[in-house]
Design an enzyme around this catalytic site. Structure first.
Site, PDB file in Angstrom:
ATOM      1  N   ASP A   1      99.342  70.125  90.810  1.00  0.00           N
ATOM      2  CA  ASP A   1     100.341  71.174  91.020  1.00  0.00           C
ATOM      3  C   ASP A   1     100.987  71.043  92.412  1.00  0.00           C
ATOM      4  O   ASP A   1     101.948  71.732  92.721  1.00  0.00           O
ATOM      5  CB  ASP A   1      99.694  72.557  90.889  1.00  0.00           C
ATOM      6  CG  ASP A   1     100.311  73.386  89.777  1.00  0.00           C
ATOM      7  OD1 ASP A   1     101.252  72.896  89.117  1.00  0.00           O
ATOM      8  OD2 ASP A   1      99.863  74.534  89.577  1.00  0.00           O
TER       9      ASP A   1
ATOM     10  N   GLN B   1      96.125  78.817  88.020  1.00  0.00           N
ATOM     11  CA  GLN B   1      97.359  79.525  87.662  1.00  0.00           C
ATOM     12  C   GLN B   1      97.589  80.728  88.582  1.00  0.00           C
ATOM     13  O   GLN B   1      96.692  81.534  88.800  1.00  0.00           O
ATOM     14  CB  GLN B   1      97.272  79.993  86.191  1.00  0.00           C
ATOM     15  CG  GLN B   1      98.540  80.618  85.669  1.00  0.00           C
ATOM     16  CD  GLN B   1      99.715  79.629  85.599  1.00  0.00           C
ATOM     17  OE1 GLN B   1      99.571  78.501  85.184  1.00  0.00           O
ATOM     18  NE2 GLN B   1     100.887  80.079  86.026  1.00  0.00           N
TER      19      GLN B   1
ATOM     20  N   LYS C   1     100.678  74.627  78.884  1.00  0.00           N
ATOM     21  CA  LYS C   1     100.140  73.435  79.551  1.00  0.00           C
ATOM     22  C   LYS C   1      99.020  72.827  78.703  1.00  0.00           C
ATOM     23  O   LYS C   1      98.918  71.600  78.568  1.00  0.00           O
ATOM     24  CB  LYS C   1      99.633  73.816  80.953  1.00  0.00           C
ATOM     25  CG  LYS C   1     100.772  74.210  81.885  1.00  0.00           C
ATOM     26  CD  LYS C   1     100.320  74.928  83.141  1.00  0.00           C
ATOM     27  CE  LYS C   1     101.523  75.456  83.912  1.00  0.00           C
ATOM     28  NZ  LYS C   1     101.181  76.223  85.110  1.00  0.00           N
TER      29      LYS C   1
END
Ligand code: NAD
Length: 288
Positions: free
Chosen positions: A120, A97, A53
């Protein structure tokens, strides 16, 4: 019939090219989209994902910030980091994450991410907006699946689409996206308690496999000419990456199919970049 391969890598490259152009245009207005990724501990897979990312956002001309926290970070400390990023004007998108170490509550952390920066799309507010048909951000993997279906020439309106898997990360948001006005699919969600998986897959024009079970979808479960999207990423006995679909067998029946690797995977990170771009535009007074 030999199915056409839907090339996610090539599609991702084209989408990234377009995002890079849009980032350059924003830079002319003095805006640089910024993405912050928070990682707690040193889980090897998470380290790889966050690295991907980070590289993708830098390649596209975005600001990328990695916040690396030790495995013994407390819930309060993690929440303070999220609060700081929420308040940071340079940051448009925040992701934490997963998985987090066991002592941390991921749901609580996701709820704290400012919905305007929830690239996200895991904050229940974001999921709820999608569920009521007024979405903000699309979850990255299902968003990638939408583009892969478009690439495959699938007309979703009226199509029967079976999604195998009901997770909040993939199956559930994808079902909500595909039933939005404008996409208009007729969706069946199958899961581990579905009585006859073969039957619900066979009646579909499109099968999306997102169960995390190697070889779950076999040729006899797919209608001739159906389109098959394989979200699964599993490790084979020899350590290689495989999907949920028996690729060789299903390729003989389907009209189009995504490979693993090279299908859904490259699209997921790309759509995170797309969401960060959208967040930057919306936060800096662009379209909402
Ligand atoms: P999950 O474990 O949270 O959910 C799996 C779902 O599959 C559950 O709803 C379960 O009911 C269903 N399921 C399990 N076994 C089944 C069976 N035998 N029959 C029918 N349904 C069954 O997983 P997830 O996070 O949604 O991920 C699913 C898969 O997709 C995993 O392999 C994951 O690694 C992969 N994934 C890939 C990407 C990508 O970018 N390529 C992104 C996210 C997830």
């Amino acid at each position: 019939m030999a199915a056409r391969i839907i090339d996610g890598k090539a599609l991702a490259a084209r989408v990234r090219e377009r995002i890079a152009e849009e980032v350059t245009a924003l830079a002319d207005e003095g805006v640089t989209p910024g993405l912050a990724a928070v990682i707690v501990g040193d889980d090897p897979a998470s380290t790889v994902y966050v690295g991907m990312k980070h590289r993708a956002s830098e390649q596209l001309g975005m600001l990328s910030r990695q916040v690396e926290l030790p495995a013994d970070t407390s819930q309060d400390e993690l929440e303070s980091v999220v609060a700081e990023l929420n308040a940071d004007e340079a940051i448009d998108g925040i992701l934490v994450q997963l998985p987090l170490p066991d002592h941390l509550d991921p749901g609580r952390v996701q709820e704290l991410i400012d919905p305007a920066k929830d690239v996200d799309a895991l904050n229940p507010y974001t999921a709820g907006r999608l569920a009521v048909g007024d979405p903000t951000f699309f979850s990255c993997t299902p968003y990638g699946v939408l583009l892969l279906l478009e690439e495959a020439g699938v007309e979703t309106a009226g199509a029967r689409i079976t999604i195998v898997g009901r997770s909040n990360l993939v199956g559930r948001p994808l079902a909500n996206m595909l039933t939005l006005k404008g996409h208009d699919a007729t969706v069946t969600i199958a899961h581990s308690r579905t009585r006859d998986l073969g039957e619900v897959c066979r009646e579909a024009d499109v099968v999306v496999a997102a169960a995390g079970r190697t070889g779950l979808i076999t040729a006899d479960m797919v209608a001739p000419g159906a389109v098959v999207i394989d979200v699964g990423t599993n490790r084979d006995d020899d350590g290689s990456l495989v999907g949920d679909v028996d690729f060789d067998g299903v390729s003989e029946v389907a009209s189009a199919i995504t490979p693993v690797p090279g299908g859904v995977g490259p699209m997921t990170v790309t759509m995170l970049m797309q969401n960060t771009l959208e967040a930057a535009r919306a936060r800096r007074g662009g379209r909402a």
